[in-house]
Design a protein around this motif. Sequence first.
Motif, PDB file in Angstrom:
ATOM      1  N   PRO A  14      39.506   7.527  21.449  1.00  0.00           N
ATOM      2  CA  PRO A  14      39.297   8.858  22.118  1.00  0.00           C
ATOM      3  C   PRO A  14      40.112   9.918  21.550  1.00  0.00           C
ATOM      4  CG  PRO A  14      40.521   7.264  23.237  1.00  0.00           C
ATOM      5  CD  PRO A  14      40.220   6.692  21.865  1.00  0.00           C
ATOM      6  N   PRO A  15      39.687  11.227  21.500  1.00  0.00           N
ATOM      7  CA  PRO A  15      40.300  12.235  20.992  1.00  0.00           C
ATOM      8  C   PRO A  15      41.773  12.322  21.453  1.00  0.00           C
ATOM      9  CG  PRO A  15      38.351  12.992  22.185  1.00  0.00           C
ATOM     10  CD  PRO A  15      38.445  11.461  22.330  1.00  0.00           C
ATOM     11  N   ALA A  16      42.842  12.683  20.775  1.00  0.00           N
ATOM     12  CA  ALA A  16      44.060  12.823  21.079  1.00  0.00           C
ATOM     13  C   ALA A  16      44.273  14.075  22.013  1.00  0.00           C
ATOM     14  CB  ALA A  16      45.155  12.924  19.755  1.00  0.00           C
ATOM     15  N   GLU A  17      45.253  13.880  22.951  1.00  0.00           N
ATOM     16  CA  GLU A  17      45.413  14.889  24.093  1.00  0.00           C
ATOM     17  C   GLU A  17      46.539  15.555  23.470  1.00  0.00           C
ATOM     18  OE1 GLU A  17      47.148  15.531  28.460  1.00  0.00           O
ATOM     19  OE2 GLU A  17      46.539  13.382  28.018  1.00  0.00           O
ATOM     20  N   ILE A  18      46.423  16.775  23.265  1.00  0.00           N
ATOM     21  CA  ILE A  18      47.277  17.728  22.882  1.00  0.00           C
ATOM     22  C   ILE A  18      48.494  18.211  24.027  1.00  0.00           C
ATOM     23  CG2 ILE A  18      47.953  20.135  21.785  1.00  0.00           C
ATOM     24  CD1 ILE A  18      45.238  19.917  20.342  1.00  0.00           C
ATOM     25  N   VAL A  19      49.824  18.058  23.679  1.00  0.00           N
ATOM     26  CA  VAL A  19      50.672  18.425  24.653  1.00  0.00           C
ATOM     27  C   VAL A  19      51.575  19.333  24.198  1.00  0.00           C
ATOM     28  CG1 VAL A  19      52.404  17.474  26.271  1.00  0.00           C
ATOM     29  CG2 VAL A  19      50.535  16.085  25.935  1.00  0.00           C
ATOM     30  N   ILE A  20      51.624  20.483  24.764  1.00  0.00           N
ATOM     31  CA  ILE A  20      52.640  21.782  24.318  1.00  0.00           C
ATOM     32  C   ILE A  20      54.038  21.623  24.895  1.00  0.00           C
ATOM     33  CG2 ILE A  20      50.751  23.163  23.547  1.00  0.00           C
ATOM     34  CD1 ILE A  20      51.386  24.738  26.059  1.00  0.00           C
ATOM     35  N   ARG A  53      50.313  37.942  24.344  1.00  0.00           N
ATOM     36  CA  ARG A  53      50.369  37.350  22.911  1.00  0.00           C
ATOM     37  C   ARG A  53      50.464  35.898  22.970  1.00  0.00           C
ATOM     38  NH1 ARG A  53      54.401  41.730  22.332  1.00  0.00           N
ATOM     39  NH2 ARG A  53      56.212  40.162  22.750  1.00  0.00           N
ATOM     40  N   LEU A  54      51.371  35.217  24.268  1.00  0.00           N
ATOM     41  CA  LEU A  54      51.372  33.925  24.439  1.00  0.00           C
ATOM     42  C   LEU A  54      50.015  33.547  24.702  1.00  0.00           C
ATOM     43  CD1 LEU A  54      52.814  31.127  24.694  1.00  0.00           C
ATOM     44  CD2 LEU A  54      52.920  31.859  27.050  1.00  0.00           C
ATOM     45  N   ARG A  55      49.220  34.065  25.576  1.00  0.00           N
ATOM     46  CA  ARG A  55      47.660  33.747  25.793  1.00  0.00           C
ATOM     47  C   ARG A  55      46.836  33.597  24.472  1.00  0.00           C
ATOM     48  NH1 ARG A  55      47.061  37.187  29.665  1.00  0.00           N
ATOM     49  NH2 ARG A  55      47.685  35.781  31.050  1.00  0.00           N
ATOM     50  N   ALA A  56      46.773  34.740  23.746  1.00  0.00           N
ATOM     51  CA  ALA A  56      45.963  34.645  22.582  1.00  0.00           C
ATOM     52  C   ALA A  56      46.272  33.697  21.467  1.00  0.00           C
ATOM     53  CB  ALA A  56      46.247  36.036  21.973  1.00  0.00           C
ATOM     54  N   ARG A  60      44.151  30.594  20.210  1.00  0.00           N
ATOM     55  CA  ARG A  60      43.706  30.416  18.757  1.00  0.00           C
ATOM     56  C   ARG A  60      43.858  28.921  18.445  1.00  0.00           C
ATOM     57  NH1 ARG A  60      46.413  35.361  18.042  1.00  0.00           N
ATOM     58  NH2 ARG A  60      48.055  33.878  17.608  1.00  0.00           N
ATOM     59  N   LYS A  61      44.917  28.365  18.973  1.00  0.00           N
ATOM     60  CA  LYS A  61      45.175  26.904  18.750  1.00  0.00           C
ATOM     61  C   LYS A  61      44.171  26.011  19.572  1.00  0.00           C
ATOM     62  CE  LYS A  61      49.990  27.753  18.274  1.00  0.00           C
ATOM     63  NZ  LYS A  61      51.264  27.741  18.723  1.00  0.00           N
ATOM     64  N   GLY A  62      43.217  26.416  20.179  1.00  0.00           N
ATOM     65  CA  GLY A  62      42.022  25.787  20.936  1.00  0.00           C
ATOM     66  C   GLY A  62      42.652  24.591  22.126  1.00  0.00           C
ATOM     67  N   LEU A  63      43.460  25.321  22.989  1.00  0.00           N
ATOM     68  CA  LEU A  63      43.920  24.680  24.083  1.00  0.00           C
ATOM     69  C   LEU A  63      42.993  24.733  24.891  1.00  0.00           C
ATOM     70  CD1 LEU A  63      47.770  25.245  23.696  1.00  0.00           C
ATOM     71  CD2 LEU A  63      46.677  22.876  23.231  1.00  0.00           C
ATOM     72  N   PRO A  64      43.000  23.879  26.129  1.00  0.00           N
ATOM     73  CA  PRO A  64      42.276  24.000  27.376  1.00  0.00           C
ATOM     74  C   PRO A  64      42.721  25.324  28.170  1.00  0.00           C
ATOM     75  CG  PRO A  64      42.761  21.768  27.061  1.00  0.00           C
ATOM     76  CD  PRO A  64      43.633  22.569  26.213  1.00  0.00           C
TER      77      PRO A  64
END
Length: 94
Positions: A14-20, A53-56, A60-64
């Motif tokens: 399964p695709p990896a889940e990105i956690v920030i 700026r944070l939202r943009a 760009r990083k493709g987060l949900p």
Amino acid sequence: MPPMDDLPLFRWRPPAEIVIFPTARNRPKVQRTALAAASSKHPENTIKATLDRLRASLQRKGLPLEMIARDVAELESALRTQVEFLLTRHWVAK
């Protein structure tokens, strides 16, 4: 003929889940931005620009979108709390 257990289905992961790291927990960033907002003539504009700026950046990083909305809301809360603290308790001049 390849062995039966070497099918692509068995190698699928399964695709990896990105956690920030939550931006609101980045204390130096929150304090620096809150001080800039509290010191400016228009603190709302400083906060809004930071959140935009944070939202943009996160988009760009493709987060949900749900993850982006949550992180932006948490940072906004942290910034407003810190600005209020600076203005009421430390008498930062505008």
